[in-house]
Write a protein that holds these residues in place. Sequence first.
Motif, mmCIF file in Angstrom:
data_model
loop_
_atom_site.group_PDB
_atom_site.id
_atom_site.type_symbol
_atom_site.label_atom_id
_atom_site.label_comp_id
_atom_site.label_asym_id
_atom_site.label_seq_id
_atom_site.Cartn_x
_atom_site.Cartn_y
_atom_site.Cartn_z
ATOM 1 N N ARG A 1 -15.324 55.490 51.871
ATOM 2 C CA ARG A 1 -14.656 56.769 51.872
ATOM 3 C C ARG A 1 -14.892 57.552 51.615
ATOM 4 N NH1 ARG A 1 -9.606 54.811 49.780
ATOM 5 N NH2 ARG A 1 -9.802 52.874 52.106
ATOM 6 N N ASP B 198 -8.849 62.714 55.894
ATOM 7 C CA ASP B 198 -9.612 61.093 57.332
ATOM 8 C C ASP B 198 -10.706 60.274 56.947
ATOM 9 O OD1 ASP B 198 -8.823 63.735 58.494
ATOM 10 O OD2 ASP B 198 -10.526 64.190 59.861
ATOM 11 N N LEU C 218 -9.280 56.640 57.963
ATOM 12 C CA LEU C 218 -10.482 55.976 59.062
ATOM 13 C C LEU C 218 -11.110 54.996 58.353
ATOM 14 C CD1 LEU C 218 -12.837 59.502 60.609
ATOM 15 C CD2 LEU C 218 -10.500 57.467 61.375
ATOM 16 N N THR C 219 -10.516 54.311 57.156
ATOM 17 C CA THR C 219 -10.983 53.499 56.389
ATOM 18 C C THR C 219 -9.593 52.492 55.593
ATOM 19 O OG1 THR C 219 -10.797 54.840 54.435
ATOM 20 C CG2 THR C 219 -13.173 54.005 55.639
ATOM 21 N N LEU D 126 -11.107 49.360 62.001
ATOM 22 C CA LEU D 126 -10.882 51.354 61.990
ATOM 23 C C LEU D 126 -12.288 51.435 61.391
ATOM 24 C CD1 LEU D 126 -9.087 52.407 63.231
ATOM 25 C CD2 LEU D 126 -8.174 53.416 60.960
ATOM 26 N N ALA D 127 -12.943 51.364 60.751
ATOM 27 C CA ALA D 127 -13.798 52.145 59.929
ATOM 28 C C ALA D 127 -15.137 51.390 61.154
ATOM 29 C CB ALA D 127 -13.948 51.742 58.631
ATOM 30 N N PHE E 148 -14.732 53.869 64.208
ATOM 31 C CA PHE E 148 -15.385 54.999 63.834
ATOM 32 C C PHE E 148 -16.499 55.332 63.541
ATOM 33 C CE2 PHE E 148 -16.234 58.456 60.954
ATOM 34 C CZ PHE E 148 -16.278 59.287 61.252
ATOM 35 N N GLU E 149 -17.167 54.405 62.824
ATOM 36 C CA GLU E 149 -18.943 54.457 62.715
ATOM 37 C C GLU E 149 -19.180 54.734 64.404
ATOM 38 O OE1 GLU E 149 -19.451 52.776 59.729
ATOM 39 O OE2 GLU E 149 -21.221 53.990 59.152
ATOM 40 N N SER F 152 -14.050 61.384 64.759
ATOM 41 C CA SER F 152 -12.600 61.080 63.532
ATOM 42 C C SER F 152 -11.161 61.591 64.383
ATOM 43 C CB SER F 152 -13.089 62.200 62.553
ATOM 44 O OG SER F 152 -11.773 62.426 61.777
ATOM 45 N N VAL G 48 -9.748 59.914 67.117
ATOM 46 C CA VAL G 48 -9.559 58.894 66.612
ATOM 47 C C VAL G 48 -8.227 58.623 65.572
ATOM 48 C CG1 VAL G 48 -10.038 56.608 64.943
ATOM 49 C CG2 VAL G 48 -12.252 56.965 66.506
ATOM 50 N N MET G 49 -8.545 59.500 64.749
ATOM 51 C CA MET G 49 -7.340 59.468 64.441
ATOM 52 C C MET G 49 -6.038 60.336 64.895
ATOM 53 S SD MET G 49 -7.990 60.412 60.197
ATOM 54 C CE MET G 49 -7.820 62.578 60.372
#
Length: 477
Positions: free
Chosen positions: A302, A315, A319-320, A325-326, A329-330, A343, A346-347
């Motif tokens: 985070r 966010d 995302l974490t 999911l992390a 996103f990454e 971000s 995805v969010m």
Amino acid sequence: MEYEPVIGLEVHAQLLTASKIFCGCSTEFGAIPNSHTCPVCLGMPGVLPVLNKKVVEYALKMALATHCTINETSNFARKNYFYPDLPKGYQISQYAQPLAEHGKVEIEVNGGKKVIGITRIHMEEDAGKLIHDEYNPASYVDLNRAGVPLIEIVSEPDIRSAEEAGAYLKRLHEILVYMEICDGNMEEGSFRCDANISLRPKWETAFGTRTELKNMNSFRNIQRALEYEIKRQRYVLENGGSVAQETRLWDDAQGVTNPMRGKEEAHDYRYFPDPDLVSLTVDELWLEEIKRSLPELPLKKRERFVRDYQIPAYDAGVLTSSRALADYFEAVAKLSGKPKAASNWVMVDILKFLNDDKREIKDCPILPESLAQLITLIDAGAISGKMAKDVIVEMYETGKSPKAIIEEKGMVQIADEETLKKVISSVIGANPQQLSQFLAGKDKLFGYFVGQVMKATQGKANPQLVNELLKKMLAET
Ligand code: ADP
Ligand code: MG
Ligand code: ZN
């Protein structure tokens, strides 16, 4: 008088090993009753338990992740009691010398940070399960769970509200699941919590008499049970009574806790070192190896996301929330080079699709490569943000790449100056009245011209370019 709750939690987490802690039987959930049993976990006479190394490794991972001191030597003990789901008449656990002690985890409540101490983490075996027949006066025993590995994580009485208890449990749960050492399934009992709670006058330093709450199988129920118990104990104390030290069961349907048994009589387990098991010594090199194998934990991740990708803490928190999911996103952030856009997509979009379909990120039909491609196309002006909203719906439904969808639908944005200039001059030519009003100072009509150009191009014109060219061309007339 104002009372302050004092709460300490005992968490049992089932470790995700393939086999049980002292025998080779499978730990699989939901198998035919008693099919995963052998003389060792059935407690037959003359058998010997052999410690599963993977269990120690997983327990050490949790101990390291929660900053515990690892005891180089620890011991297994017999916790003696009689119950039909416990064929040996004792549970093998760690008592006097647990694997790890003096740890801590950080929680966040109302934007503030707080550290909760961990008293100890020890390994033990689970008991079997009794199944009570609804229609016959009979109970059955399933020993598949007997001998399944658990760690017990005991907290210091540092927690001061139901909300803090919830935050602490979610943090532990998150760490266990992130490290893939526990599946965290509360309904199947892979993550269970007993809550100890007492009240004391706000200025008092000594703790009051506590009750122990059992039988809560969700975060929400744990919080509800604690809230109920805080009210109940306050009522008892305010009316001059005293809280009885006892174990109470949460009744979900009624939303109350009821006494189960007095604590005193149930307490004498006559622990003694298990003579069938040697002391456990944790090899230093092995411990180092385990340390190196730990994944980045959610809190660290985070902080890194906020720092490296310049996204808001909120966010980064969302995302974490899971490792998958992390990672997703990454991957999008790196492939597109646009972390903030990644971000947002995805969010807002991906999580909404998944949520509507009750799907997990690992089953998302849009691969990170595709989403990154979409972001790149928007950035290059090939499609507008508005078009992209339609494209992503199609991507989710078909799993196709954005490029393929844009081509198929002829959605390509007009970003060619010469083409747009032609459209603009014909729009200006076709609207002499609006033109003279605009030139006379009615600035609002600029939007009208933009609208006409978009209409003439069926929404395909690059809006930024239209704005630019229109300004120039209107000024020139
Ligand atoms: P037991 O073996 O009876 O479960 P422990 O001493 O291991 O007792 O304590 C269990 C939990 O109870 C720990 O999490 C501890 O923090 C908590 N605890 C101990 N005393 C109190 C108290 N007075 N009020 C609230 N929680 C308490
Ligand atoms: Mg207890
Ligand atoms: Zn077995």
